[in-house]
Design a protein around this motif. Structure first.
Motif, PDB file in Angstrom:
ATOM      1  N   ALA A 143      44.350  48.756  32.213  1.00 43.56           N
ATOM      2  CA  ALA A 143      45.127  47.515  32.184  1.00 43.56           C
ATOM      3  C   ALA A 143      44.866  46.743  30.894  1.00 43.56           C
ATOM      4  O   ALA A 143      45.799  46.210  30.278  1.00 43.56           O
ATOM      5  N   CYS A 144      43.610  46.671  30.482  1.00 44.78           N
ATOM      6  CA  CYS A 144      43.293  45.970  29.227  1.00 44.78           C
ATOM      7  C   CYS A 144      43.994  46.634  28.042  1.00 44.78           C
ATOM      8  O   CYS A 144      44.534  45.947  27.159  1.00 44.78           O
ATOM      9  N   ALA A 145      43.996  47.969  28.018  1.00 40.19           N
ATOM     10  CA  ALA A 145      44.680  48.676  26.938  1.00 40.19           C
ATOM     11  C   ALA A 145      46.187  48.406  26.987  1.00 40.19           C
ATOM     12  O   ALA A 145      46.826  48.187  25.949  1.00 40.19           O
ATOM     13  N   ARG A 146      46.738  48.423  28.186  1.00 33.70           N
ATOM     14  CA  ARG A 146      48.181  48.174  28.346  1.00 33.70           C
ATOM     15  C   ARG A 146      48.553  46.771  27.887  1.00 33.70           C
ATOM     16  O   ARG A 146      49.624  46.552  27.296  1.00 33.70           O
ATOM     17  N   LEU A 147      47.679  45.803  28.141  1.00 30.64           N
ATOM     18  CA  LEU A 147      47.951  44.406  27.821  1.00 30.64           C
ATOM     19  C   LEU A 147      47.547  44.036  26.396  1.00 30.64           C
ATOM     20  O   LEU A 147      47.841  42.935  25.932  1.00 30.64           O
ATOM     21  N   GLY A 148      46.847  44.939  25.718  1.00 32.77           N
ATOM     22  CA  GLY A 148      46.410  44.668  24.355  1.00 32.77           C
ATOM     23  C   GLY A 148      45.334  43.611  24.273  1.00 32.77           C
ATOM     24  O   GLY A 148      45.276  42.847  23.307  1.00 32.77           O
ATOM     25  N   ARG A 149      44.458  43.573  25.273  1.00 32.05           N
ATOM     26  CA  ARG A 149      43.368  42.597  25.270  1.00 32.05           C
ATOM     27  C   ARG A 149      42.056  43.321  25.527  1.00 32.05           C
ATOM     28  O   ARG A 149      42.004  44.300  26.283  1.00 32.05           O
ATOM     29  N   PRO A 150      40.968  42.899  24.896  1.00 35.65           N
ATOM     30  CA  PRO A 150      39.679  43.546  25.157  1.00 35.65           C
ATOM     31  C   PRO A 150      39.132  43.148  26.526  1.00 35.65           C
ATOM     32  O   PRO A 150      39.367  42.025  26.986  1.00 35.65           O
ATOM     33  N   LEU A 151      38.416  44.055  27.140  1.00 39.98           N
ATOM     34  CA  LEU A 151      37.721  43.709  28.377  1.00 39.98           C
ATOM     35  C   LEU A 151      36.507  42.844  28.057  1.00 39.98           C
ATOM     36  O   LEU A 151      36.218  41.876  28.761  1.00 39.98           O
ATOM     37  N   ALA A 152      35.789  43.197  26.994  1.00 41.56           N
ATOM     38  CA  ALA A 152      34.604  42.441  26.587  1.00 41.56           C
ATOM     39  C   ALA A 152      34.349  42.685  25.108  1.00 41.56           C
ATOM     40  O   ALA A 152      34.640  43.775  24.593  1.00 41.56           O
ATOM     41  N   GLU A 153      33.790  41.691  24.431  1.00 38.64           N
ATOM     42  CA  GLU A 153      33.422  41.812  23.034  1.00 38.64           C
ATOM     43  C   GLU A 153      32.018  41.250  22.842  1.00 38.64           C
ATOM     44  O   GLU A 153      31.615  40.319  23.548  1.00 38.64           O
ATOM     45  N   GLN A 154      31.299  41.823  21.854  1.00 38.78           N
ATOM     46  CA  GLN A 154      29.956  41.368  21.515  1.00 38.78           C
ATOM     47  C   GLN A 154      29.092  41.246  22.775  1.00 38.78           C
ATOM     48  O   GLN A 154      28.834  42.220  23.450  1.00 38.78           O
ATOM     49  N   ASP A 156      29.806  39.424  25.547  1.00 40.41           N
ATOM     50  CA  ASP A 156      30.551  38.923  26.699  1.00 40.41           C
ATOM     51  C   ASP A 156      30.002  39.517  27.991  1.00 40.41           C
ATOM     52  O   ASP A 156      29.512  40.650  28.010  1.00 40.41           O
ATOM     53  N   THR A 157      30.116  38.762  29.059  1.00 44.33           N
ATOM     54  CA  THR A 157      29.747  39.257  30.377  1.00 44.33           C
ATOM     55  C   THR A 157      31.002  39.469  31.205  1.00 44.33           C
ATOM     56  O   THR A 157      31.990  38.752  31.066  1.00 44.33           O
ATOM     57  N   VAL A 158      30.963  40.490  32.079  1.00 46.00           N
ATOM     58  CA  VAL A 158      32.123  40.871  32.889  1.00 46.00           C
ATOM     59  C   VAL A 158      31.683  41.047  34.337  1.00 46.00           C
ATOM     60  O   VAL A 158      30.650  41.670  34.616  1.00 46.00           O
ATOM     61  N   ALA A 159      32.461  40.489  35.263  1.00 48.07           N
ATOM     62  CA  ALA A 159      32.224  40.705  36.704  1.00 48.07           C
ATOM     63  C   ALA A 159      33.427  41.438  37.271  1.00 48.07           C
ATOM     64  O   ALA A 159      34.577  41.060  37.033  1.00 48.07           O
ATOM     65  N   ILE A 160      33.155  42.506  38.009  1.00 50.59           N
ATOM     66  CA  ILE A 160      34.201  43.290  38.672  1.00 50.59           C
ATOM     67  C   ILE A 160      34.056  43.042  40.161  1.00 50.59           C
ATOM     68  O   ILE A 160      33.045  43.420  40.762  1.00 50.59           O
ATOM     69  N   VAL A 161      35.062  42.392  40.748  1.00 53.15           N
ATOM     70  CA  VAL A 161      34.910  41.865  42.099  1.00 53.15           C
ATOM     71  C   VAL A 161      36.131  42.203  42.961  1.00 53.15           C
ATOM     72  O   VAL A 161      37.257  41.870  42.570  1.00 53.15           O
ATOM     73  N   ALA A 168      36.004  31.352  47.195  1.00 54.09           N
ATOM     74  CA  ALA A 168      34.726  30.647  47.025  1.00 54.09           C
ATOM     75  C   ALA A 168      33.764  31.432  46.137  1.00 54.09           C
ATOM     76  O   ALA A 168      33.003  30.849  45.360  1.00 54.09           O
ATOM     77  N   ALA A 169      33.812  32.762  46.214  1.00 61.35           N
ATOM     78  CA  ALA A 169      32.931  33.589  45.381  1.00 61.35           C
ATOM     79  C   ALA A 169      33.282  33.444  43.908  1.00 61.35           C
ATOM     80  O   ALA A 169      32.401  33.541  43.042  1.00 61.35           O
ATOM     81  N   LEU A 170      34.543  33.202  43.602  1.00 60.46           N
ATOM     82  CA  LEU A 170      34.958  33.085  42.210  1.00 60.46           C
ATOM     83  C   LEU A 170      34.332  31.859  41.554  1.00 60.46           C
ATOM     84  O   LEU A 170      33.943  31.905  40.384  1.00 60.46           O
ATOM     85  N   ASP A 171      34.218  30.774  42.288  1.00 59.65           N
ATOM     86  CA  ASP A 171      33.577  29.582  41.738  1.00 59.65           C
ATOM     87  C   ASP A 171      32.105  29.825  41.440  1.00 59.65           C
ATOM     88  O   ASP A 171      31.546  29.249  40.500  1.00 59.65           O
ATOM     89  N   ARG A 172      31.456  30.663  42.228  1.00 54.62           N
ATOM     90  CA  ARG A 172      30.044  30.977  41.965  1.00 54.62           C
ATOM     91  C   ARG A 172      29.899  31.851  40.721  1.00 54.62           C
ATOM     92  O   ARG A 172      28.920  31.753  39.984  1.00 54.62           O
ATOM     93  N   LEU A 173      30.884  32.731  40.479  1.00 52.71           N
ATOM     94  CA  LEU A 173      30.796  33.666  39.358  1.00 52.71           C
ATOM     95  C   LEU A 173      31.246  33.054  38.036  1.00 52.71           C
ATOM     96  O   LEU A 173      30.767  33.446  36.969  1.00 52.71           O
ATOM     97  N   LEU A 174      32.159  32.121  38.099  1.00 49.59           N
ATOM     98  CA  LEU A 174      32.810  31.605  36.898  1.00 49.59           C
ATOM     99  C   LEU A 174      31.833  31.094  35.840  1.00 49.59           C
ATOM    100  O   LEU A 174      32.026  31.369  34.641  1.00 49.59           O
ATOM    101  N   PRO A 175      30.757  30.372  36.186  1.00 50.52           N
ATOM    102  CA  PRO A 175      29.861  29.877  35.137  1.00 50.52           C
ATOM    103  C   PRO A 175      29.096  30.974  34.397  1.00 50.52           C
ATOM    104  O   PRO A 175      28.571  30.743  33.314  1.00 50.52           O
ATOM    105  N   GLU A 176      29.009  32.172  35.007  1.00 52.55           N
ATOM    106  CA  GLU A 176      28.157  33.218  34.441  1.00 52.55           C
ATOM    107  C   GLU A 176      28.918  34.321  33.707  1.00 52.55           C
ATOM    108  O   GLU A 176      28.302  35.148  33.037  1.00 52.55           O
ATOM    109  N   PHE A 177      30.253  34.359  33.837  1.00 51.89           N
ATOM    110  CA  PHE A 177      30.991  35.502  33.296  1.00 51.89           C
ATOM    111  C   PHE A 177      32.171  35.054  32.446  1.00 51.89           C
ATOM    112  O   PHE A 177      32.885  34.116  32.775  1.00 51.89           O
ATOM    113  N   ASP A 178      32.372  35.780  31.333  1.00 52.48           N
ATOM    114  CA  ASP A 178      33.489  35.492  30.439  1.00 52.48           C
ATOM    115  C   ASP A 178      34.799  36.065  30.981  1.00 52.48           C
ATOM    116  O   ASP A 178      35.864  35.507  30.729  1.00 52.48           O
ATOM    117  N   THR A 179      34.712  37.186  31.673  1.00 46.17           N
ATOM    118  CA  THR A 179      35.907  37.822  32.238  1.00 46.17           C
ATOM    119  C   THR A 179      35.637  38.204  33.685  1.00 46.17           C
ATOM    120  O   THR A 179      34.597  38.791  33.995  1.00 46.17           O
TER     121      THR A 179
END
Length: 268
Positions: A143-154, A156-161, A168-179
């Motif tokens: 999907a990232c390749a199709r959309l022309g956007r990186p999943l993560a750079e340098q 960056d932190t990523v959560a796969i959920v 409610a879980a998204l609010d807990r994750l948001l402060p810790e992850f860039d994507t």
């Protein structure tokens, strides 16, 4: 004297998320073997297997023996166990006869796939049963390749959920992850839209459904709101970018360097 038959190998064959051109060379080589058996997951007898559809669109010819295995979409533990056991019994018959069995999986066989459940069920019954997993392209990297956007750079932190964890879980994750990669969003698509709007994240989000398939759908930012009240495929995901995340201290390099001890402090 009867010579014992060496059991066949269960092989998880990753097919990518929908575009046949994303099938790896390793998977393609296995799928040319006409002496092997193909099995593939289906949600019901009325629902065609998405994995088998990818193989067919690739122009591959199924071997003489191929069969769908039913894995219903349910949280009923007893019902699931019955279907896992039934699938294991079906596959074990071929394996014990010395036949290799290829389990066709959309995406990557090690990422939220039914293959791992089947392999564990079989190895619990027959310890030491040979199992192989062929790595593949998963839906969120495609999907990232199709959309022309990186999943993560340098750094960056990523959560796969899986979205089933709830908003409610998204609010807990948001402060810790860039994507945030939100999988299986169908049941919560509208609450997630509301959450994106409330957090000011809508414009940095992308929705993609059945990535790489002929009926793929892509919506970016506010375009996604056109999906309100519309049916959405189970094979859908959301990529959410949190561009304003505050980051803490990060270690530069692989290890913190210890300053050298001054010569004057070294005892001869």
């Amino acid at each position: 004297m009867t010579v014992p038959v060496t059991p066949g190998t269960l092989i998880g064959v990753s097919l990518g998320p929908g575009d046949p051109e994303l099938i790896t060379r390793a998977a393609w080589a296995q799928l040319q073997r006409q002496e092997a058996v193909w099995v593939y997951p289906a949600r019901s007898t009325k629902t065609p297997s998405y994995a088998f559809d990818i193989a067919q669109r690739a122009g591959l010819t199924p071997p003489a023996e191929h069969q769908a295995l039913l894995f219903p979409m349910t949280h009923d533990a007893e019902k699931l166990l019955r279907h896992w056991q039934r699938a294991a019994e079906t596959v074990l018959t071929w394996l014990q006869a010395g036949r290799d069995v290829l389990f066709l999986v959309e995406g990557d066989a090690s990422t939220y796939a039914t293959f791992g459940h089947l392999a564990r069920t079989l190895q619990a019954q027959v310890p030491g049963l040979p199992v192989r997993t062929l790595a593949g392209v998963n839906a969120f990297t495609a999907a990232c390749a199709r959309l022309g956007r990186p999943l993560a750079e340098q750094d960056d932190t990523v959560a796969i959920v899986p979205a089933a964890y709830g908003v409610a879980a998204l609010d807990r994750l948001l402060p810790e992850f860039d994507t945030l990669v939100l999988l299986k969003v169908k049941p919560l698509i509208e609450p997630i839209f509301d959450w994106l709007i409330a957090r000011g994240l809508l414009e940095g989000a992308d929705f993609i459904e059945r990535c790489g398939a002929p009926d793929e759908r892509v919506y970016r930012g506010a375009e996604m709101l056109a999906l309100r009240g519309q049916p959405v495929s189970y094979l859908s995901l959301l990529l959410v970018r949190h561009g304003q995340r505050l980051r803490g201290e990060r270690i530069r390099g692989c290890l913190k360097k210890t300053p050298p001890i001054p010569n004057a402090l070294i005892t001869p």
